[in-house]
Design a protein around this motif. Structure first.
Motif, PDB file in Angstrom:
ATOM      1  N   ASP A 153     -11.396  14.361   3.172  1.00  0.00           N
ATOM      2  CA  ASP A 153     -10.951  15.715   2.822  1.00  0.00           C
ATOM      3  C   ASP A 153     -10.261  15.766   1.464  1.00  0.00           C
ATOM      4  OD1 ASP A 153      -8.539  14.488   3.268  1.00  0.00           O
ATOM      5  OD2 ASP A 153      -7.962  15.741   4.971  1.00  0.00           O
ATOM      6  N   ARG A 154     -10.147  14.604   0.808  1.00  0.00           N
ATOM      7  CA  ARG A 154      -9.602  14.495  -0.542  1.00  0.00           C
ATOM      8  C   ARG A 154      -8.143  14.965  -0.626  1.00  0.00           C
ATOM      9  NH1 ARG A 154     -15.130  16.756  -3.557  1.00  0.00           N
ATOM     10  NH2 ARG A 154     -16.433  15.013  -2.857  1.00  0.00           N
ATOM     11  N   ARG A 155      -7.444  14.797   0.480  1.00  0.00           N
ATOM     12  CA  ARG A 155      -6.037  15.196   0.515  1.00  0.00           C
ATOM     13  C   ARG A 155      -5.091  13.992   0.464  1.00  0.00           C
ATOM     14  NH1 ARG A 155      -5.067  20.326   1.353  1.00  0.00           N
ATOM     15  NH2 ARG A 155      -2.903  19.869   1.911  1.00  0.00           N
ATOM     16  N   SER A 156      -5.631  12.791   0.636  1.00  0.00           N
ATOM     17  CA  SER A 156      -4.779  11.594   0.634  1.00  0.00           C
ATOM     18  C   SER A 156      -5.466  10.462  -0.114  1.00  0.00           C
ATOM     19  CB  SER A 156      -4.475  11.139   2.064  1.00  0.00           C
ATOM     20  OG  SER A 156      -3.848  12.159   2.800  1.00  0.00           O
ATOM     21  N   ILE A 157      -4.658   9.649  -0.749  1.00  0.00           N
ATOM     22  CA  ILE A 157      -5.174   8.448  -1.402  1.00  0.00           C
ATOM     23  C   ILE A 157      -4.292   7.274  -1.012  1.00  0.00           C
ATOM     24  CG2 ILE A 157      -6.055   9.746  -3.385  1.00  0.00           C
ATOM     25  CD1 ILE A 157      -3.690   8.563  -5.013  1.00  0.00           C
TER      26      ILE A 157
ATOM     27  N   THR B   6       0.852  -1.187   0.000  1.00  0.00           N
ATOM     28  CA  THR B   6       0.000   0.000   0.000  1.00  0.00           C
ATOM     29  C   THR B   6       0.889   1.238   0.000  1.00  0.00           C
ATOM     30  OG1 THR B   6      -1.819  -1.087   1.162  1.00  0.00           O
ATOM     31  CG2 THR B   6      -1.724   1.314   1.278  1.00  0.00           C
ATOM     32  N   MET B   7       0.679   2.099  -0.975  1.00  0.00           N
ATOM     33  CA  MET B   7       1.407   3.370  -1.022  1.00  0.00           C
ATOM     34  C   MET B   7       0.457   4.447  -0.504  1.00  0.00           C
ATOM     35  SD  MET B   7       4.577   4.105  -1.891  1.00  0.00           S
ATOM     36  CE  MET B   7       5.059   2.941  -3.165  1.00  0.00           C
ATOM     37  N   TYR B   8       0.802   5.024   0.625  1.00  0.00           N
ATOM     38  CA  TYR B   8      -0.004   6.078   1.246  1.00  0.00           C
ATOM     39  C   TYR B   8       0.525   7.410   0.734  1.00  0.00           C
ATOM     40  CZ  TYR B   8      -1.893   9.005   5.060  1.00  0.00           C
ATOM     41  OH  TYR B   8      -2.538   9.976   5.797  1.00  0.00           O
ATOM     42  N   ILE B   9      -0.297   8.110  -0.095  1.00  0.00           N
ATOM     43  CA  ILE B   9       0.162   9.319  -0.778  1.00  0.00           C
ATOM     44  C   ILE B   9      -0.661  10.507  -0.292  1.00  0.00           C
ATOM     45  CG2 ILE B   9       0.641  10.368  -3.026  1.00  0.00           C
ATOM     46  CD1 ILE B   9       0.501   7.564  -4.247  1.00  0.00           C
ATOM     47  N   GLN B  10       0.034  11.538   0.154  1.00  0.00           N
ATOM     48  CA  GLN B  10      -0.623  12.729   0.680  1.00  0.00           C
ATOM     49  C   GLN B  10      -0.514  13.863  -0.329  1.00  0.00           C
ATOM     50  OE1 GLN B  10       1.842  12.157   4.335  1.00  0.00           O
ATOM     51  NE2 GLN B  10      -0.027  12.747   5.409  1.00  0.00           N
ATOM     52  N   GLY B  11      -1.669  14.371  -0.759  1.00  0.00           N
ATOM     53  CA  GLY B  11      -1.794  15.298  -1.862  1.00  0.00           C
ATOM     54  C   GLY B  11      -1.616  16.762  -1.571  1.00  0.00           C
ATOM     55  N   PRO B  12      -2.545  17.636  -1.960  1.00  0.00           N
ATOM     56  CA  PRO B  12      -3.973  17.351  -2.165  1.00  0.00           C
ATOM     57  C   PRO B  12      -4.275  16.722  -3.526  1.00  0.00           C
ATOM     58  CG  PRO B  12      -3.534  19.649  -2.589  1.00  0.00           C
ATOM     59  CD  PRO B  12      -2.237  19.062  -2.131  1.00  0.00           C
ATOM     60  N   PHE B  13      -5.456  16.070  -3.600  1.00  0.00           N
ATOM     61  CA  PHE B  13      -5.858  15.402  -4.826  1.00  0.00           C
ATOM     62  C   PHE B  13      -7.101  16.035  -5.450  1.00  0.00           C
ATOM     63  CE2 PHE B  13      -2.983  12.334  -3.041  1.00  0.00           C
ATOM     64  CZ  PHE B  13      -2.298  11.900  -4.169  1.00  0.00           C
ATOM     65  N   THR B  14      -7.167  17.359  -5.340  1.00  0.00           N
ATOM     66  CA  THR B  14      -8.220  18.106  -6.032  1.00  0.00           C
ATOM     67  C   THR B  14      -7.647  18.902  -7.188  1.00  0.00           C
ATOM     68  OG1 THR B  14      -7.952  19.870  -4.376  1.00  0.00           O
ATOM     69  CG2 THR B  14      -9.726  18.259  -4.017  1.00  0.00           C
ATOM     70  N   ASN B  15      -6.320  18.989  -7.244  1.00  0.00           N
ATOM     71  CA  ASN B  15      -5.689  19.660  -8.376  1.00  0.00           C
ATOM     72  C   ASN B  15      -5.930  18.863  -9.650  1.00  0.00           C
ATOM     73  OD1 ASN B  15      -4.691  21.556  -6.600  1.00  0.00           O
ATOM     74  ND2 ASN B  15      -2.725  20.491  -6.349  1.00  0.00           N
ATOM     75  N   GLY B  16      -6.054  19.529 -10.749  1.00  0.00           N
ATOM     76  CA  GLY B  16      -6.450  18.884 -11.999  1.00  0.00           C
ATOM     77  C   GLY B  16      -5.583  17.723 -12.417  1.00  0.00           C
ATOM     78  N   ASP B  17      -4.256  17.843 -12.274  1.00  0.00           N
ATOM     79  CA  ASP B  17      -3.375  16.781 -12.767  1.00  0.00           C
ATOM     80  C   ASP B  17      -2.874  15.854 -11.678  1.00  0.00           C
ATOM     81  OD1 ASP B  17      -1.791  18.568 -11.447  1.00  0.00           O
ATOM     82  OD2 ASP B  17      -0.144  18.497 -12.911  1.00  0.00           O
ATOM     83  N   SER B  18      -3.456  15.909 -10.475  1.00  0.00           N
ATOM     84  CA  SER B  18      -2.927  15.117  -9.359  1.00  0.00           C
ATOM     85  C   SER B  18      -3.059  13.618  -9.606  1.00  0.00           C
ATOM     86  CB  SER B  18      -3.621  15.512  -8.051  1.00  0.00           C
ATOM     87  OG  SER B  18      -5.014  15.387  -8.165  1.00  0.00           O
TER      88      SER B  18
ATOM     89  N   GLU C 237      10.014   7.483  -3.804  1.00  0.00           N
ATOM     90  CA  GLU C 237      10.650   8.757  -4.111  1.00  0.00           C
ATOM     91  C   GLU C 237      10.292   9.267  -5.506  1.00  0.00           C
ATOM     92  OE1 GLU C 237      14.803   8.192  -3.503  1.00  0.00           O
ATOM     93  OE2 GLU C 237      14.603   7.711  -1.356  1.00  0.00           O
ATOM     94  N   ASP C 238       9.738   8.382  -6.356  1.00  0.00           N
ATOM     95  CA  ASP C 238       9.382   8.789  -7.715  1.00  0.00           C
ATOM     96  C   ASP C 238       8.063   9.541  -7.779  1.00  0.00           C
ATOM     97  OD1 ASP C 238      11.665   7.520  -8.536  1.00  0.00           O
ATOM     98  OD2 ASP C 238      10.655   5.689  -9.215  1.00  0.00           O
ATOM     99  N   PHE C 239       7.260   9.464  -6.715  1.00  0.00           N
ATOM    100  CA  PHE C 239       5.950  10.107  -6.749  1.00  0.00           C
ATOM    101  C   PHE C 239       6.080  11.613  -6.519  1.00  0.00           C
ATOM    102  CE2 PHE C 239       4.899   5.731  -6.110  1.00  0.00           C
ATOM    103  CZ  PHE C 239       3.687   5.558  -6.754  1.00  0.00           C
ATOM    104  N   ARG C 240       5.186  12.348  -7.150  1.00  0.00           N
ATOM    105  CA  ARG C 240       5.218  13.808  -7.029  1.00  0.00           C
ATOM    106  C   ARG C 240       4.915  14.252  -5.609  1.00  0.00           C
ATOM    107  NH1 ARG C 240       0.903  17.693 -10.230  1.00  0.00           N
ATOM    108  NH2 ARG C 240       1.186  19.587  -8.968  1.00  0.00           N
ATOM    109  N   TYR C 241       3.942  13.590  -5.008  1.00  0.00           N
ATOM    110  CA  TYR C 241       3.567  13.928  -3.636  1.00  0.00           C
ATOM    111  C   TYR C 241       4.275  12.996  -2.657  1.00  0.00           C
ATOM    112  CZ  TYR C 241      -0.205  16.515  -5.948  1.00  0.00           C
ATOM    113  OH  TYR C 241      -0.917  17.362  -6.727  1.00  0.00           O
ATOM    114  N   ALA C 242       4.213  13.362  -1.369  1.00  0.00           N
ATOM    115  CA  ALA C 242       4.851  12.548  -0.333  1.00  0.00           C
ATOM    116  C   ALA C 242       4.193  11.171  -0.284  1.00  0.00           C
ATOM    117  CB  ALA C 242       4.729  13.236   1.018  1.00  0.00           C
ATOM    118  N   ALA C 243       4.981  10.137  -0.523  1.00  0.00           N
ATOM    119  CA  ALA C 243       4.465   8.767  -0.558  1.00  0.00           C
ATOM    120  C   ALA C 243       5.201   7.917   0.469  1.00  0.00           C
ATOM    121  CB  ALA C 243       4.624   8.168  -1.954  1.00  0.00           C
ATOM    122  N   THR C 244       4.439   7.145   1.226  1.00  0.00           N
ATOM    123  CA  THR C 244       5.018   6.250   2.234  1.00  0.00           C
ATOM    124  C   THR C 244       4.555   4.822   1.959  1.00  0.00           C
ATOM    125  OG1 THR C 244       4.926   8.002   3.901  1.00  0.00           O
ATOM    126  CG2 THR C 244       5.246   5.737   4.686  1.00  0.00           C
ATOM    127  N   PRO C 245       5.477   3.911   1.645  1.00  0.00           N
ATOM    128  CA  PRO C 245       5.065   2.513   1.447  1.00  0.00           C
ATOM    129  C   PRO C 245       4.723   1.872   2.780  1.00  0.00           C
ATOM    130  CG  PRO C 245       7.446   2.706   1.282  1.00  0.00           C
ATOM    131  CD  PRO C 245       6.914   4.100   1.438  1.00  0.00           C
TER     132      PRO C 245
END
Length: 833
Positions: A595-599, A500-512, A623-631
């Motif tokens: 809150d649509r900030r994490s997926i 599981t990759m826990y990714i913190q956004g936000p994920f409301t931006n158009g290209d997220s 480390e390849d993800f644009r947003y902060a990602a924690t495996p």
């Protein structure tokens, strides 16, 4: 006089005057303390969920906790839920559905079980048949009255309802409306400060056991209950076996009923003091603690046999009771103190561990060893004097008063033969031992390491010898491991082959979402792929799945997908709103926070890839993800714990060896101005640890949450053997005996006592293989092996080291001495140098 070393005679005379001059007072004082400390035994509390203590403060675990808290799902691990696991030819048949509803209804009728909701295939199908069936009784009637065709159609229609397919097994067949496994989640309500989930789940289990059908109950309360039971059951099986075996060997070692009783009483006092301390200190008793009484018995047996054996040697020389015990105490007091301190170093080194259970073990074991030292150094000699004086007074005959290894015995002739061989080429043997131990250490460094939740649970199937035990030794029923295996085998949500990759956004931006999708191209080699993309399940998957079923939603996605790859890259808020108002809302909640900030993105990984490889790849990939990602996920968390276990094991080992070495060098300098004796003392245990590591790898045993302590424990327990050898040797050597004579006396007297100690200790600790938990069985096996190795190295390695040291101590040329020994007939068996 400065080179003579510290004079301990005044201190030893004071101790002897206390013990030998007032034996009744000493015994009475120790019994009074025993009564006081025994009050703490009833205050001991067992640990239920021990596995969580090993994953505290680990980043991957914190991320997993965040995932479980922020995202929904049937497998989120809600502490207030109970899971009903059902299996059969078709758990979606009328009969199976009615069985499930019957358990739910009976649970609801018992107010103390606090049922507030039940979600499972039976409730969903019943409401599909009758949308007004809000009560469980109405749901049961809906299924009872429906025809088989209506039920099959209801199953097919329910398959489109949110969450249904996560509640049926992987073999669910929509066309035949069948599945071999199902899961029903019961939710309970508890008032603040009320923690009786275990009682509630055991109540549900009682209902299930009285119902028909293959249904099992699973939940945190059940798991905790079984974890607690396995401690009591293991002690109930192991301790009688240990005590029986120890009793057998002590009978052989002591050969006298009075000495045997005194030794057993001293051992009992050691256990009572230690268990009382555990209770008063409020230290929880977990599976690690089961080995503590075994270790205390090991050290206590060693002390007891040495006292009695040495006392008998002095009695054999014609000394009376007080004189014999005075000499015994004077000669053994320092050795016992050294053994105690080095053993505390070995056990106490685990205080540096990252894990609370291991640190608790270090505290209890260290305190227990100190208690054992006090009891065997003061209580046993005082009690022995009282017993022997009364034996003489009432003319009670001696039953076995000779030492274990006399010059005429087979043991007394066999043990000194080792020194005969060592004397021929001691330096050659030293080099050989160095090469062997170096190779063993290098090979053993690759020992497997592991951490699994199942380590703390009894196996799904108990061995036949345990199943067949009569009361009161018969074990409890254990189902947790079987339930965990059932979930892993039948449900995707229980599959460990994913990250599981826990990714913190936000994920409301158009290209997220688009950036996440782009990053799934060319994943690590340990990840499963379709084409050049990783196999994933995420909010993108939910969007695509619902778009396939709903043309209106598909059109909305298409209007906001500028590059036509199925991933919307504009107006994400509008798409999320439409998803939340749809039947796919529940599934969307599992992958997108409110809150649509994490997926969370689930990546399928190769089932044959190692835990370490997957974790390393995942950390680099994050480390390849644009947003902060924690495996995170089970694989990553367990690998993080495994790494810490390995690190803690060797950290404790090096600390134990370092402290022990420095202490022994200092002690022998202080006492005899011969600091190199400390090196001679440590050398055999270094060989032991190296060979033990290699043995672990050969046997396929891993360093895990319990066995990780074995290395430092080996230093603590094993060094006692070489301490006794070294101390006896230097006593004889400084008294004027030659090197040969000193080794002969040491190997016959102390070596004989070590044989008895080794047999009782290795057999006693080895009895842990009978424990219900396999992890404790592995620890017991390793303890038995380490004790045996410690004995062998003390008998075989020490003489060579002693010969080399003696040559240096005598100020001669080592090269000339070796040449002299090569060209002359060795003197040992019947003559002195």
């Amino acid at each position: 006089m400065s080179d003579a070393g510290l004079d301990l005679e005044p201190t030893l005379n004071t101790i002897n005057s206390i013990i030998l001059g007032h034996p009744l007072a000493v015994v009475a004082a120790f019994l009074a303390v025993t009564v006081l400390l025994s009050g703490g035994v009833g205050m001991i509390e067992t640990v239920e969920d021990q596995s969580d203590a090993f994953s505290e403060n680990i980043a991957a675990q914190e991320a997993l906790d965040a995932v479980n808290e922020e995202f929904g799902g049937s497998f989120s691990g809600d502490d207030e839920s109970t899971q009903l696991l059902q299996s059969g030819d078709n758990v979606l048949s009328r009969q199976s559905l009615l069985r499930s509803l019957a358990v739910i209804e009976q649970t609801n009728e018992r107010a103390e079980l606090r049922l507030t909701d039940a979600t499972g295939p039976a409730t969903i199908i019943a409401q599909q048949l009758d949308p007004s069936a809000d009560s469980y009784d109405a749901q049961r009637r809906a299924i009872s009255r429906a025809s088989d065709t209506e039920i099959r159609n209801a199953v097919r229609q329910s398959a489109d309802r949110p969450g249904f397919q996560s509640l049926v097994g992987n073999d669910f067949n929509r066309r035949s409306a069948s599945a071999g496994a199902s899961l029903t989640v019961l939710t309970h309500s508890f008032p603040p400060q009320d923690d009786n989930l275990q009682e509630v789940q055991l109540g549900v289990k009682d209902i299930v056991e009285r119902s028909d059908g293959d249904i099992r109950v699973f939940g945190l309360g059940i798991t905790n209950s079984e974890t607690a039971n396995v401690i009591g059951d293991s002690l109930g099986i192991v301790m009688p076996a240990v005590l029986g075996l120890i009793l057998l060997f002590l009978i052989v070692a002591y050969r006298d009923p009075f000495d045997l009783i005194l030794g057993l009483v001293a051992l009992l006092l050691s256990l009572l003091w230690t268990f009382g301390f555990i209770g008063y200190a409020g230290i929880p008793f977990d599976q690690n603690m089961i080995s503590v009484p075994i270790l205390l018995l090991a050290v206590g047996i060693d002390f007891g046999i040495h006292i009695v054996n040495r006392y008998r040697e002095e009695k054999g020389r014609g000394f009376d009771v007080r004189e014999a015990m005075t000499i015994t105490n004077s000669q053994l007091a320092v050795a016992f103190l050294i053994v105690t301190v080095t053993t505390v170093f070995g056990f106490g080194a685990n205080l540096t561990s990252n894990f609370a259970p291991t640190r608790n073990f270090a505290i209890v074991a260290s305190v227990g060893i100190i208690f054992t030292f006090l009891i065997f150094s003061f209580f046993l000699p005082a009690a022995k004097i009282i017993a022997d004086r009364n034996r003489k007074r009432f003319n009670i005959p001696s039953f076995g008063s000779s030492p274990l290894a006399t010059e005429e015995s087979v043991l007394g002739r066999a043990l000194p033969a080792v020194a005969t061989v060592s004397k021929r080429a001691p330096m050659t043997f030293i080099l050989l031992f160095l090469v062997v131990s170096g190779g063993a250490a290098a090979y053993g460094a690759g020992v497997d390491r592991s951490f699994e939740q199942e380590d703390f649970l009894p196996p799904e199937e108990l061995p036949d010898y345990i199943e067949g035990l009569p009361d009161p030794f018969a074990p409890s029923e254990y189902t947790a491991a079987g339930s965990i295996n059932f979930i892993e085998d039948n449900f995707d949500a229980g599959n460990d082959d994913e990250i599981t990759m826990y990714i913190q956004g936000p994920f409301t931006n158009g290209d997220s979402l688009e950036t996440v999708y782009r990053t799934t191209r060319d994943p690590p080699d340990t990840y499963l792929t379709t084409g050049d993309r990783a196999e994933t399940t995420s909010i993108i998957t939910i969007i695509n799945d619902y778009a396939d079923r709903d043309p209106e939603f598909a059109a909305l996605v298409a209007r906001n997908d500028r590059n036509n790859n199925g991933v919307p890259d504009s107006n994400l808020e509008q798409i999320y709103d439409a998803l939340e108002a749809s039947p796919a809302a529940d599934r969307a909640d599992e992958y997108l926070t409110e809150d649509r900030r994490s997926i969370r993105v689930e990546f399928a990984v190769e089932s044959d890839a190692s835990q370490g490889e997957i974790t390393a790849d995942s950390r680099e990939y994050a480390e390849d993800f644009r947003y902060a990602a924690t495996p995170t996920g089970t694989i990553v968390v367990f690998q993080a714990v495994t790494d810490l276990i390995f690190q803690s094991a060797f950290q404790s080992l090096f600390l134990a060896i370092g402290l022990t070495g420095v202490f022994l060098v200092g002690v022998y300098w202080l006492l005899d101005r011969k600091p190199l004796l400390g090196v001679v003392n440590v050398f055999p245990i270094l060989v032991t640890v190296a060979v033990l590591l290699a043995t672990m790898r050969i046997l396929g045993l891993s360093l895990n949450a319990v066995t990780a302590t074995i290395l430092s424990i080996t230093v603590g327990v094993g060094v006692a053997y070489s301490v006794h050898m070294t101390h006896r040797f230097i006593d004889e050597y400084t008294a004027g005996a030659s090197t040969d004579k000193s080794l002969k006396i040491t190997l016959q007297g102390t070596g004989g006592a070590l044989v008895g100690s080794m047999l009782t200790t290795s057999i006693g600790t080895g009895a842990l293989v009978l424990a219900i938990s396999p992890i404790l069985g592995q620890f017991g096996l390793l303890m038995a092996v380490s004790v045996f190795y410690s004995f062998v190295t003390a008998i075989v390695v020490f003489p060579s080291a002693a010969y080399v040291w003696a040559r240096y101590d005598q100020g001669g040329s080592l090269r000339g001495w070796l040449s002299e020994q090569t060209n002359s007939t060795p003197q040992f068996a019947g003559q002195d140098d």
